[in-house]
Write a protein that holds these residues in place. Structure first.
Motif, PDB file in Angstrom:
ATOM      1  N   ARG A  33       0.848  -1.194   0.000  1.00 58.53           N
ATOM      2  CA  ARG A  33       0.000   0.000   0.000  1.00 58.53           C
ATOM      3  C   ARG A  33       0.883   1.243   0.000  1.00 58.53           C
ATOM      4  N   PRO A  34       0.304   2.391  -0.325  1.00 65.29           N
ATOM      5  CA  PRO A  34       1.086   3.630  -0.241  1.00 65.29           C
ATOM      6  C   PRO A  34       1.598   3.852   1.175  1.00 65.29           C
ATOM      7  N   ALA A  35       2.657   4.598   1.315  1.00 64.16           N
ATOM      8  CA  ALA A  35       3.276   4.859   2.617  1.00 64.16           C
ATOM      9  C   ALA A  35       2.434   5.863   3.410  1.00 64.16           C
ATOM     10  N   ARG A  36       1.281   5.384   3.878  1.00 66.34           N
ATOM     11  CA  ARG A  36       0.380   6.184   4.700  1.00 66.34           C
ATOM     12  C   ARG A  36      -0.275   5.248   5.706  1.00 66.34           C
ATOM     13  N   PRO A  37      -0.743   5.771   6.812  1.00 69.01           N
ATOM     14  CA  PRO A  37      -1.489   4.921   7.730  1.00 69.01           C
ATOM     15  C   PRO A  37      -2.736   4.357   7.038  1.00 69.01           C
ATOM     16  N   LEU A  38      -3.188   3.219   7.539  1.00 71.74           N
ATOM     17  CA  LEU A  38      -4.322   2.522   6.950  1.00 71.74           C
ATOM     18  C   LEU A  38      -5.242   2.028   8.056  1.00 71.74           C
ATOM     19  N   LEU A  39      -6.531   2.301   7.895  1.00 76.49           N
ATOM     20  CA  LEU A  39      -7.546   1.737   8.761  1.00 76.49           C
ATOM     21  C   LEU A  39      -8.131   0.522   8.064  1.00 76.49           C
ATOM     22  N   LEU A  40      -8.064  -0.633   8.722  1.00 75.52           N
ATOM     23  CA  LEU A  40      -8.669  -1.863   8.215  1.00 75.52           C
ATOM     24  C   LEU A  40      -9.941  -2.103   9.006  1.00 75.52           C
ATOM     25  N   ALA A  41     -11.076  -2.005   8.336  1.00 69.68           N
ATOM     26  CA  ALA A  41     -12.375  -2.180   8.988  1.00 69.68           C
ATOM     27  C   ALA A  41     -12.955  -3.527   8.573  1.00 69.68           C
ATOM     28  N   PHE A  42     -12.937  -4.486   9.479  1.00 68.95           N
ATOM     29  CA  PHE A  42     -13.534  -5.800   9.228  1.00 68.95           C
ATOM     30  C   PHE A  42     -14.999  -5.731   9.620  1.00 68.95           C
ATOM     31  N   TYR A  43     -15.875  -6.160   8.721  1.00 66.87           N
ATOM     32  CA  TYR A  43     -17.314  -6.080   8.992  1.00 66.87           C
ATOM     33  C   TYR A  43     -17.991  -7.393   8.604  1.00 66.87           C
ATOM     34  N   VAL A  67      -5.984  13.731   6.853  1.00 76.03           N
ATOM     35  CA  VAL A  67      -4.966  13.333   7.829  1.00 76.03           C
ATOM     36  C   VAL A  67      -4.061  12.233   7.245  1.00 76.03           C
ATOM     37  N   GLY A  68      -4.097  12.085   5.915  1.00 76.02           N
ATOM     38  CA  GLY A  68      -3.191  11.185   5.221  1.00 76.02           C
ATOM     39  C   GLY A  68      -3.415   9.715   5.500  1.00 76.02           C
ATOM     40  N   THR A  69      -4.682   9.318   5.603  1.00 77.57           N
ATOM     41  CA  THR A  69      -5.002   7.934   5.965  1.00 77.57           C
ATOM     42  C   THR A  69      -5.975   7.328   4.963  1.00 77.57           C
ATOM     43  N   ASP A  70      -5.738   6.062   4.624  1.00 76.78           N
ATOM     44  CA  ASP A  70      -6.640   5.312   3.766  1.00 76.78           C
ATOM     45  C   ASP A  70      -7.525   4.414   4.627  1.00 76.78           C
ATOM     46  N   VAL A  71      -8.646   3.987   4.063  1.00 77.23           N
ATOM     47  CA  VAL A  71      -9.565   3.072   4.742  1.00 77.23           C
ATOM     48  C   VAL A  71      -9.907   1.953   3.779  1.00 77.23           C
ATOM     49  N   TRP A  72      -9.705   0.711   4.218  1.00 76.43           N
ATOM     50  CA  TRP A  72     -10.122  -0.470   3.471  1.00 76.43           C
ATOM     51  C   TRP A  72     -11.086  -1.246   4.347  1.00 76.43           C
ATOM     52  N   ALA A  73     -12.133  -1.804   3.766  1.00 76.40           N
ATOM     53  CA  ALA A  73     -13.089  -2.623   4.509  1.00 76.40           C
ATOM     54  C   ALA A  73     -13.004  -4.060   4.006  1.00 76.40           C
ATOM     55  N   ILE A  74     -13.093  -5.011   4.932  1.00 72.77           N
ATOM     56  CA  ILE A  74     -12.914  -6.429   4.599  1.00 72.77           C
ATOM     57  C   ILE A  74     -14.074  -7.235   5.178  1.00 72.77           C
ATOM     58  N   SER A  75     -14.662  -8.082   4.344  1.00 74.66           N
ATOM     59  CA  SER A  75     -15.675  -9.024   4.821  1.00 74.66           C
ATOM     60  C   SER A  75     -15.529 -10.328   4.051  1.00 74.66           C
ATOM     61  N   ARG A  76     -16.397 -11.292   4.350  1.00 74.40           N
ATOM     62  CA  ARG A  76     -16.307 -12.623   3.740  1.00 74.40           C
ATOM     63  C   ARG A  76     -17.171 -12.747   2.488  1.00 74.40           C
ATOM     64  N   GLN A  77     -17.832 -11.696   2.044  1.00 70.31           N
ATOM     65  CA  GLN A  77     -18.660 -11.766   0.838  1.00 70.31           C
ATOM     66  C   GLN A  77     -17.784 -11.703  -0.416  1.00 70.31           C
ATOM     67  N   ASP A  78     -18.370 -12.152  -1.538  1.00 71.81           N
ATOM     68  CA  ASP A  78     -17.628 -12.140  -2.793  1.00 71.81           C
ATOM     69  C   ASP A  78     -17.687 -10.753  -3.444  1.00 71.81           C
ATOM     70  N   ILE A 126     -20.916   3.630  -1.540  1.00 71.63           N
ATOM     71  CA  ILE A 126     -19.729   3.443  -0.692  1.00 71.63           C
ATOM     72  C   ILE A 126     -18.488   3.485  -1.569  1.00 71.63           C
ATOM     73  N   GLU A 127     -17.633   4.481  -1.324  1.00 70.18           N
ATOM     74  CA  GLU A 127     -16.479   4.724  -2.189  1.00 70.18           C
ATOM     75  C   GLU A 127     -15.151   4.313  -1.578  1.00 70.18           C
ATOM     76  N   LEU A 128     -15.177   3.473  -0.567  1.00 68.13           N
ATOM     77  CA  LEU A 128     -13.915   2.952  -0.053  1.00 68.13           C
ATOM     78  C   LEU A 128     -13.742   1.525  -0.554  1.00 68.13           C
ATOM     79  N   PRO A 129     -12.513   1.051  -0.667  1.00 72.55           N
ATOM     80  CA  PRO A 129     -12.302  -0.306  -1.168  1.00 72.55           C
ATOM     81  C   PRO A 129     -12.971  -1.342  -0.262  1.00 72.55           C
ATOM     82  N   LEU A 130     -13.674  -2.287  -0.882  1.00 70.94           N
ATOM     83  CA  LEU A 130     -14.289  -3.406  -0.181  1.00 70.94           C
ATOM     84  C   LEU A 130     -13.549  -4.663  -0.625  1.00 70.94           C
ATOM     85  N   LEU A 131     -12.884  -5.325   0.316  1.00 70.84           N
ATOM     86  CA  LEU A 131     -12.053  -6.484   0.018  1.00 70.84           C
ATOM     87  C   LEU A 131     -12.784  -7.760   0.404  1.00 70.84           C
ATOM     88  N   SER A 132     -12.514  -8.810  -0.355  1.00 70.19           N
ATOM     89  CA  SER A 132     -13.195 -10.089  -0.179  1.00 70.19           C
ATOM     90  C   SER A 132     -12.256 -11.137   0.411  1.00 70.19           C
TER      91      SER A 132
END
Length: 163
Positions: free
Chosen positions: A39-49, A74-85, A98-104
């Motif tokens: 990822r880019p050299a910035r802090p990252l919030l990982l939101a598991f839902y 504040v120079g931070t990215d947010v990625w959200a992660i769940s078990r859906q496809d 929702i305009e933040l990345p949703l990861l599977s």
């Protein structure tokens, strides 16, 4: 079963497929691969839902998405992660704007590595703040999953980082 990484510990690395909705100039979904270590050299919030289009998850991710400008400021990215496809994520993002990345994490490997898997139920709602070195600097691991950290709480956690 692994425990969630403690504050000060290295965040487990991962690679997951994901989507991101862009609404400008026209709505478009882009699919890609997301790697924690690349990822880019910035802090990252990982939101598991727990799941797309569920009441609490929808409130949580709509709130975080609406606050993306604040996180960017504040120079931070947010990625959200769940078990859906990815198809489920596309429908969820498009329907809710929702305009933040949703990861599977279909097989639950990342959820297990972060120590938040709940057998038979999926995962515990959790948020991890990972600094540029890949170290967990703040975390919230929900016991029941009916609440989530507010944007303001997350921004305060990011602002508290030594940069």
């Amino acid at each position: 079963m692994p425990r969630p990484p403690a504050v000060g510990a290295a965040a487990p690395d991962f690679e997951l497929p994901g989507i991101v909705l862009s609404t400008s100039p026209a709505p478009e979904i882009r699919r890609g691969t997301y790697r924690l270590s690349e990822r880019p050299a910035r802090p990252l919030l990982l939101a598991f839902y727990p799941g797309d289009d569920t009441p609490v998850c929808t409130r949580q991710l709509c709130s975080y998405s609406a606050g993306l400008d604040g996180f960017a400021s504040v120079g931070t990215d947010v990625w959200a992660i769940s078990r859906q496809d990815l198809d489920s994520h596309e429908s969820f993002a498009s329907g809710r704007g929702i305009e933040l990345p949703l990861l599977s994490d279909l097989d639950g490997t990342v959820t297990a590595a972060y120590g938040i898997a709940v057998p038979g139920l999926g995962l515990r709602r959790s948020v991890f703040l990972v600094d540029v070195a890949g170290i967990v600097r703040w975390r919230h691991v929900g016991l029941v999953g009916l609440s989530f950290p507010s944007r303001e709480d997350l921004l305060a956690a990011v602002r508290s980082l030594d940069r």
